[in-house]
Design an enzyme around this catalytic site. Structure first.
Site, PDB file in Angstrom:
ATOM      1  N   ASN A 147       0.840  -1.203   0.000  1.00 54.86           N
ATOM      2  CA  ASN A 147       0.000   0.000   0.000  1.00 54.86           C
ATOM      3  C   ASN A 147       0.869   1.245   0.000  1.00 54.86           C
ATOM      4  O   ASN A 147       1.973   1.257   0.539  1.00 54.86           O
ATOM      5  CB  ASN A 147      -0.967   0.002   1.191  1.00 54.86           C
ATOM      6  CG  ASN A 147      -0.393   0.705   2.403  1.00 54.86           C
ATOM      7  OD1 ASN A 147      -0.420   1.934   2.496  1.00 54.86           O
ATOM      8  ND2 ASN A 147       0.150  -0.070   3.348  1.00 54.86           N
ATOM      9  N   PHE A 166      -1.111   8.431   4.377  1.00 55.07           N
ATOM     10  CA  PHE A 166      -1.789   9.148   5.466  1.00 55.07           C
ATOM     11  C   PHE A 166      -3.044   9.873   4.976  1.00 55.07           C
ATOM     12  O   PHE A 166      -3.247  11.064   5.264  1.00 55.07           O
ATOM     13  CB  PHE A 166      -0.852  10.151   6.143  1.00 55.07           C
ATOM     14  CG  PHE A 166       0.171   9.564   7.069  1.00 55.07           C
ATOM     15  CD1 PHE A 166       0.189   8.217   7.373  1.00 55.07           C
ATOM     16  CD2 PHE A 166       1.146  10.379   7.644  1.00 55.07           C
ATOM     17  CE1 PHE A 166       1.141   7.692   8.232  1.00 55.07           C
ATOM     18  CE2 PHE A 166       2.102   9.861   8.501  1.00 55.07           C
ATOM     19  CZ  PHE A 166       2.104   8.509   8.796  1.00 55.07           C
ATOM     20  N   SER A 169       6.157   5.248   8.339  1.00 58.23           N
ATOM     21  CA  SER A 169       5.465   4.958   7.084  1.00 58.23           C
ATOM     22  C   SER A 169       6.381   5.311   5.919  1.00 58.23           C
ATOM     23  O   SER A 169       6.997   6.389   5.911  1.00 58.23           O
ATOM     24  CB  SER A 169       4.166   5.758   6.976  1.00 58.23           C
ATOM     25  OG  SER A 169       3.643   5.672   5.664  1.00 58.23           O
ATOM     26  N   ASN A 183       5.358   6.045   3.022  1.00 63.49           N
ATOM     27  CA  ASN A 183       4.533   6.692   1.999  1.00 63.49           C
ATOM     28  C   ASN A 183       4.384   8.198   2.169  1.00 63.49           C
ATOM     29  O   ASN A 183       3.630   8.831   1.432  1.00 63.49           O
ATOM     30  CB  ASN A 183       3.152   6.033   1.977  1.00 63.49           C
ATOM     31  CG  ASN A 183       3.247   4.542   1.704  1.00 63.49           C
ATOM     32  OD1 ASN A 183       4.011   4.112   0.840  1.00 63.49           O
ATOM     33  ND2 ASN A 183       2.503   3.746   2.472  1.00 63.49           N
ATOM     34  N   THR A 184       5.071   8.783   3.151  1.00 66.39           N
ATOM     35  CA  THR A 184       5.114  10.233   3.327  1.00 66.39           C
ATOM     36  C   THR A 184       6.561  10.672   3.167  1.00 66.39           C
ATOM     37  O   THR A 184       7.416  10.239   3.952  1.00 66.39           O
ATOM     38  CB  THR A 184       4.580  10.649   4.710  1.00 66.39           C
ATOM     39  OG1 THR A 184       3.195  10.306   4.805  1.00 66.39           O
ATOM     40  CG2 THR A 184       4.734  12.148   4.930  1.00 66.39           C
ATOM     41  N   LYS A 223       6.502   4.258  16.663  1.00 72.13           N
ATOM     42  CA  LYS A 223       6.408   3.136  15.734  1.00 72.13           C
ATOM     43  C   LYS A 223       7.546   3.229  14.731  1.00 72.13           C
ATOM     44  O   LYS A 223       7.704   4.258  14.062  1.00 72.13           O
ATOM     45  CB  LYS A 223       5.062   3.145  15.009  1.00 72.13           C
ATOM     46  CG  LYS A 223       4.848   1.916  14.112  1.00 72.13           C
ATOM     47  CD  LYS A 223       3.410   1.830  13.627  1.00 72.13           C
ATOM     48  CE  LYS A 223       3.165   0.547  12.830  1.00 72.13           C
ATOM     49  NZ  LYS A 223       1.747   0.377  12.470  1.00 72.13           N
ATOM     50  N   ASN A 273       6.455  -1.209  11.274  1.00 74.55           N
ATOM     51  CA  ASN A 273       5.605  -0.771  10.178  1.00 74.55           C
ATOM     52  C   ASN A 273       5.860  -1.668   8.964  1.00 74.55           C
ATOM     53  O   ASN A 273       6.537  -2.691   9.076  1.00 74.55           O
ATOM     54  CB  ASN A 273       5.914   0.697   9.841  1.00 74.55           C
ATOM     55  CG  ASN A 273       4.694   1.456   9.353  1.00 74.55           C
ATOM     56  OD1 ASN A 273       3.935   0.972   8.516  1.00 74.55           O
ATOM     57  ND2 ASN A 273       4.504   2.667   9.868  1.00 74.55           N
TER      58      ASN A 273
END
Length: 410
Positions: A141, A145, A212, A214-215, A254, A283
């Site tokens: 994925n 966010f 994450s 993805n940021t 995390k 994560n």
């Protein structure tokens, strides 16, 4: 004599009625989970993100099974002075906006973590952004966010709390709130502080998500200097806020599974120096094992979760337990799809365990199955509680007992 006989018949009748009702509720539970299991393949006919949204909507509207059985006593555990009815939780990323907490806890989780929540609403990355690898029981994925923002989530959690207050007899699961930063924000610490101030009152624990993939730039906050600055500011914000008799919510970080040995040492040092209350390990991963690399969508950008993540995330969990000398509770996350998986996380050093992708593939019935299998694992090894098993792969019996009592009172 007739009076005594009457009492005995009444007692037998009560016991018999109780047994019948217990069997009825057990069978009702089984039918609910069976129905949900039949629905899971149908949901997978939809694209991955639509399926996810339907699942959240279903949980929010009570269209999911409810586990009426009491959990085995061996699964009850105490962490941060809070009692968890079982150590199995739902990871952040599923219920991003806290729309379905009650339904998800009803499935049988001991705790649910919502988020990641950003201060301002943001749409996340362009679609498509979720990709299934069904033969591998894995997902990639790159949501980025997507969040309705702290004010919307605060409203959802206030309504949830009001429903709980209207029914004080209901056994409550625990709630974690995972905090993120807005993509365009130049002051990450300020974003996390907003999350603490607006959502901390509803949380049994708070999570600073710096892992994450993805940021852009987020994972750089795991560097020692950056993490130390961030933790100091967020912790100061939390500690300066009046929290009432229960005290401040525990604060966790995390982390990613894609860390160097130096990264892990630095994170452990910061966590111990600044008295973090715990870590979540881990994560999703940006690594692509060979079996994923060769998959048709295996090269899509984003974080990989599910079965391929189990071994690397558990290795990092074990390393962080050793580096923190077992002083910090750790939530183990990544690739859990059985009670044996959960048990391995606990023995590696996890006080609590989370899952997400496993349930996406197997449906809600996975939750009671994992609890049952975990209780069997404990009994098989002669352990009467989860706390006795925490870090068992590292420590002798006397050390495990000391660790259990430390987490109980911390």
């Amino acid at each position: 004599m007739l009076r005594t006989l009457g009492r005995r018949l009444l007692l037998l009748g009560s016991v018999g009625t109780g047994a019948v009702l217990a069997n009825y509720y057990d069978r009702l539970d089984e039918l609910q989970y069976d129905a949900a299991s039949l629905a899971s393949p149908v949901l997978r006919l939809l694209d991955a993100e639509t399926s996810h949204n339907v699942a959240v909507w279903s949980a929010a509207h009570g269209l999911v099974p409810r586990d009426h059985k009491p959990d085995p006593p061996s699964l009850r555990t105490m962490v941060w002075g809070r009692e968890f009815r079982n150590p199995i939780g739902l990871a952040a990323g599923f219920d991003k906006d806290a729309q379905a907490v009650e339904g998800l806890l009803g499935i049988g989780f001991g705790f649910v973590e919502v988020g990641s929540v950003t201060p301002l609403p943001q749409p996340g990355n362009p679609q498509p952004r979720v990709f299934r690898l069904p033969e591998l029981k894995a997902t990639i994925n790159r949501y980025g966010f997507n969040s309705q923002g702290v004010d919307a989530v605060a409203s959802h959690l206030a309504a949830y709390r009001a429903r709980l207050d209207d029914n004080p007899a209901r056994e409550r699961g625990l709630l974690g709130v995972n905090l993120g930063k807005n993509k365009t924000s130049e002051d990450a610490a300020a974003d996390y502080c907003i999350g603490v101030s607006k959502l901390g009152q509803y949380a049994d624990y708070l999570v600073i998500n710096v892992s994450s993939p993805n940021t852009p730039g987020l994972r750089s906050l795991q560097g020692r200097k950056e993490l130390e600055h961030l933790v100091k500011r967020v912790k100061t914000m939390r500690d300066s806020t009046p929290w009432g008799s229960r005290g401040p919510p525990p604060l966790l970080v995390k982390i990613a599974p894609d860390l160097t040995e130096a990264d892990k040492s630095d994170i452990a040092a910061v966590a111990l120096k600044h008295n973090l209350d715990g870590l979540i390990v881990s994560n999703t991963t940006i690594a692509r094992p060979p079996e994923v690399h060769d998959y048709p969508c295996g090269q899509e950008a984003g974080g990989l979760s599910g079965k391929p993540l189990f071994e690397p995330s558990t290795k990092v969990l074990s390393d962080m337990y050793k580096l923190t000398k077992g002083k910090l509770p750790i939530i183990g996350c990544g690739g859990v799809s059985s009670g044996e998986d959960a048990y391995k996380k606990i023995r590696a050093g996890a006080s609590l365990v989370q899952l997400y992708t496993g349930m996406a593939y197997e449906g809600p019935a996975l939750v009671p199955r994992i609890k049952r299998e975990l209780a069997e694992c404990l009994a098989r090894d002669g352990l009467v509680s989860v706390q006795q098993a925490v870090g068992a792969d590292h420590e002798g019996p006397s050390q495990r007992k000391a660790s259990a009592w430390r987490f109980y009172w911390s």
